[in-house]
Design an enzyme around this catalytic site. Structure first.
Site, PDB file in Angstrom:
ATOM      1  N   HIS A 175       0.535  -1.335   0.163  1.00  0.00           N
ATOM      2  CA  HIS A 175      -0.178   0.488  -0.108  1.00  0.00           C
ATOM      3  C   HIS A 175       1.005   1.154   0.005  1.00  0.00           C
ATOM      4  O   HIS A 175       1.544   1.288   0.620  1.00  0.00           O
ATOM      5  CB  HIS A 175      -1.259   0.155   1.106  1.00  0.00           C
ATOM      6  CG  HIS A 175      -2.379   1.134   1.777  1.00  0.00           C
ATOM      7  ND1 HIS A 175      -1.791   1.701   1.975  1.00  0.00           N
ATOM      8  CD2 HIS A 175      -2.872   1.816   0.186  1.00  0.00           C
ATOM      9  CE1 HIS A 175      -2.866   2.581   2.917  1.00  0.00           C
ATOM     10  NE2 HIS A 175      -3.692   2.716   1.511  1.00  0.00           N
ATOM     11  N   GLU A 233       0.755  -0.245  -4.633  1.00  0.00           N
ATOM     12  CA  GLU A 233      -0.703   0.966  -5.208  1.00  0.00           C
ATOM     13  C   GLU A 233       0.405   2.098  -4.604  1.00  0.00           C
ATOM     14  O   GLU A 233       0.659   1.538  -3.914  1.00  0.00           O
ATOM     15  CB  GLU A 233      -1.858   0.557  -3.985  1.00  0.00           C
ATOM     16  CG  GLU A 233      -2.670   1.171  -3.879  1.00  0.00           C
ATOM     17  CD  GLU A 233      -3.034   2.505  -3.292  1.00  0.00           C
ATOM     18  OE1 GLU A 233      -4.335   3.145  -3.304  1.00  0.00           O
ATOM     19  OE2 GLU A 233      -2.459   2.481  -3.137  1.00  0.00           O
ATOM     20  N   ASP A 235      -0.179   6.292  -4.944  1.00  0.00           N
ATOM     21  CA  ASP A 235      -1.627   7.393  -4.847  1.00  0.00           C
ATOM     22  C   ASP A 235      -0.990   8.614  -6.201  1.00  0.00           C
ATOM     23  O   ASP A 235       0.145   9.223  -5.479  1.00  0.00           O
ATOM     24  CB  ASP A 235      -1.942   7.699  -3.736  1.00  0.00           C
ATOM     25  CG  ASP A 235      -3.080   7.240  -3.034  1.00  0.00           C
ATOM     26  OD1 ASP A 235      -3.314   6.849  -3.148  1.00  0.00           O
ATOM     27  OD2 ASP A 235      -2.039   7.159  -1.727  1.00  0.00           O
ATOM     28  N   HIS A 288      -0.619  11.331  -1.436  1.00  0.00           N
ATOM     29  CA  HIS A 288      -2.246  10.898  -0.938  1.00  0.00           C
ATOM     30  C   HIS A 288      -3.188  11.150  -0.551  1.00  0.00           C
ATOM     31  O   HIS A 288      -3.848  12.112  -1.109  1.00  0.00           O
ATOM     32  CB  HIS A 288      -1.729  10.303   0.297  1.00  0.00           C
ATOM     33  CG  HIS A 288      -3.631   9.659   0.730  1.00  0.00           C
ATOM     34  ND1 HIS A 288      -4.102  10.067   2.169  1.00  0.00           N
ATOM     35  CD2 HIS A 288      -3.929   8.159   0.353  1.00  0.00           C
ATOM     36  CE1 HIS A 288      -4.732   9.748   2.098  1.00  0.00           C
ATOM     37  NE2 HIS A 288      -5.269   8.011   1.346  1.00  0.00           N
ATOM     38  N   GLU A 325      -3.758   4.837  -8.025  1.00  0.00           N
ATOM     39  CA  GLU A 325      -5.013   5.048  -7.739  1.00  0.00           C
ATOM     40  C   GLU A 325      -5.028   6.399  -7.837  1.00  0.00           C
ATOM     41  O   GLU A 325      -3.726   7.056  -8.181  1.00  0.00           O
ATOM     42  CB  GLU A 325      -5.128   4.908  -6.296  1.00  0.00           C
ATOM     43  CG  GLU A 325      -6.668   5.368  -5.668  1.00  0.00           C
ATOM     44  CD  GLU A 325      -6.796   5.993  -4.625  1.00  0.00           C
ATOM     45  OE1 GLU A 325      -5.418   5.115  -3.609  1.00  0.00           O
ATOM     46  OE2 GLU A 325      -6.988   6.118  -4.009  1.00  0.00           O
TER      47      GLU A 325
HETATM   48  O1  G3P Z   1      -5.978   1.722  -3.915  1.00  0.00           O
HETATM   49  C1  G3P Z   1      -6.641   1.527  -2.321  1.00  0.00           C
HETATM   50  C2  G3P Z   1      -6.658   2.095  -0.946  1.00  0.00           C
HETATM   51  O2  G3P Z   1      -5.291   2.942  -1.300  1.00  0.00           O
HETATM   52  C3  G3P Z   1      -7.922   3.607  -1.013  1.00  0.00           C
HETATM   53  O3  G3P Z   1      -7.299   4.191  -0.089  1.00  0.00           O
HETATM   54  O4  G3P Z   1      -6.777   6.538   1.152  1.00  0.00           O
HETATM   55  O5  G3P Z   1      -5.355   5.252   1.086  1.00  0.00           O
HETATM   56  O6  G3P Z   1      -5.791   5.995  -0.740  1.00  0.00           O
HETATM   57  P1  G3P Z   1      -6.336   5.064   0.369  1.00  0.00           P
HETATM   58 MG    MG Z   2      -4.507   4.209  -1.816  1.00  0.00          MG
END
Ligand code: G3P
Ligand code: MG
Length: 246
Positions: free
Chosen positions: A14, A41, A43, A56, A116
């Site tokens: 993450h 993953e 952002d 993020h 993302e």
């Molecule tokens: O993509 C899954 C997760 O990253 C979504 O939540 O807030 O950590 O970007 P967040």
């Molecule tokens: Mg995310």
């Protein structure tokens, strides 16, 4: 999911490296790879001059030594920020990466990417378009294209217009009643749901609809095992070292 992206890793770190390194940094990518993880993953948001960057929050304070809004700050200024010192002084000076920097590093490290699209409010269409356009260019010669996901259906539709061949996943917290129609509307091949929103029945329904199912953010290895037993395809975790490498 198209055959071009198969086999997709079952565990994604993450925000690049989860808890192993500052989020959304190149150090995080290295930490994920070192942990044995095969995918990440992260952002992506737009700088003021529309350079896509990894971050993020809409504001800089939590994860950098900068101040103000990402959408008001040009890439030149963002590229000089420290995005690591807040996490641990060992990471002081770690830069805030552009999507281009991160893509190059992921390709070098052989990491699959769930990109993302994280638009600042009001920038959904631009962020979807630019992230998809830059992704196509960065991964042009790569064997494994990124999977684009977003909570924003506008961003996903914009990404589809720009890069129709990149796979897309719809991100949700709760699984809405109309998840089938929503996924169809944005041409999603995947649904990415919060793990609390899932049970064996919902997992079976989503899989029966032919969608690939990811869930976030799963940090308990026993719960990850339960989710996999229900049929979840992929978990996104802060602890790729604990949840296991698949
Ligand atoms: O993509 C899954 C997760 O990253 C979504 O939540 O807030 O950590 O970007 P967040
Ligand atoms: Mg995310």
């Amino acid at each position: 999911m198209t055959s071009a992206v198969w086999p997709w890793p079952r565990v994604l770190a993450h925000r690049c490296g989860g808890a192993l390194a500052p989020e959304n940094t190149l150090a995080g990518l290295a930490a994920a790879a070192r942990s044995g993880c095969r995918g990440v993953e992260f952002d992506v948001m737009l700088a003021a001059d529309h350079v896509p960057v990894l971050i993020h929050d809409e504001t800089l304070e939590r994860t950098t030594n900068g101040r103000g809004r990402v959408a008001d700050t040009p890439w030149g200024a963002l590229s000089r920020l420290d995005a690591g010192g807040w996490f641990d002084e060992r990471f002081a000076g770690e830069p805030l990466p552009s999507l281009q920097d991160a893509a190059a590093r992921c390709i070098e490290l052989g990491l699959a990417v769930n990109l993302e699209i994280k638009p600042a409010a009001g920038f959904e269409t631009e962020t979807g378009q630019v992230a998809a356009r830059v992704a196509v260019a960065c991964w042009r010669d790569a064997a494994l294209p990124p999977l684009l996901s977003s909570f924003s259906e506008s961003a996903l539709l914009a990404a589809a217009g720009e890069a129709p061949r990149l796979p897309r996943g719809l991100l949700v917290e709760q699984v809405p009643e109309d998840w089938r129609a929503r996924c169809q509307r944005v041409g999603a091949v995947a649904l990415h749901a919060h793990h609390d929103a899932l049970d064996a029945g919902i997992v079976a329904d989503v899989r029966a609809a032919g969608l690939w199912l990811a869930c976030y953010t799963v940090n308990d290895p026993a719960h990850a095992a339960e989710l996999f037993a229900w049929g979840v395809d992929c978990v996104i975790t802060d602890h790729p070292d604990r949840v296991g490498v698949r």
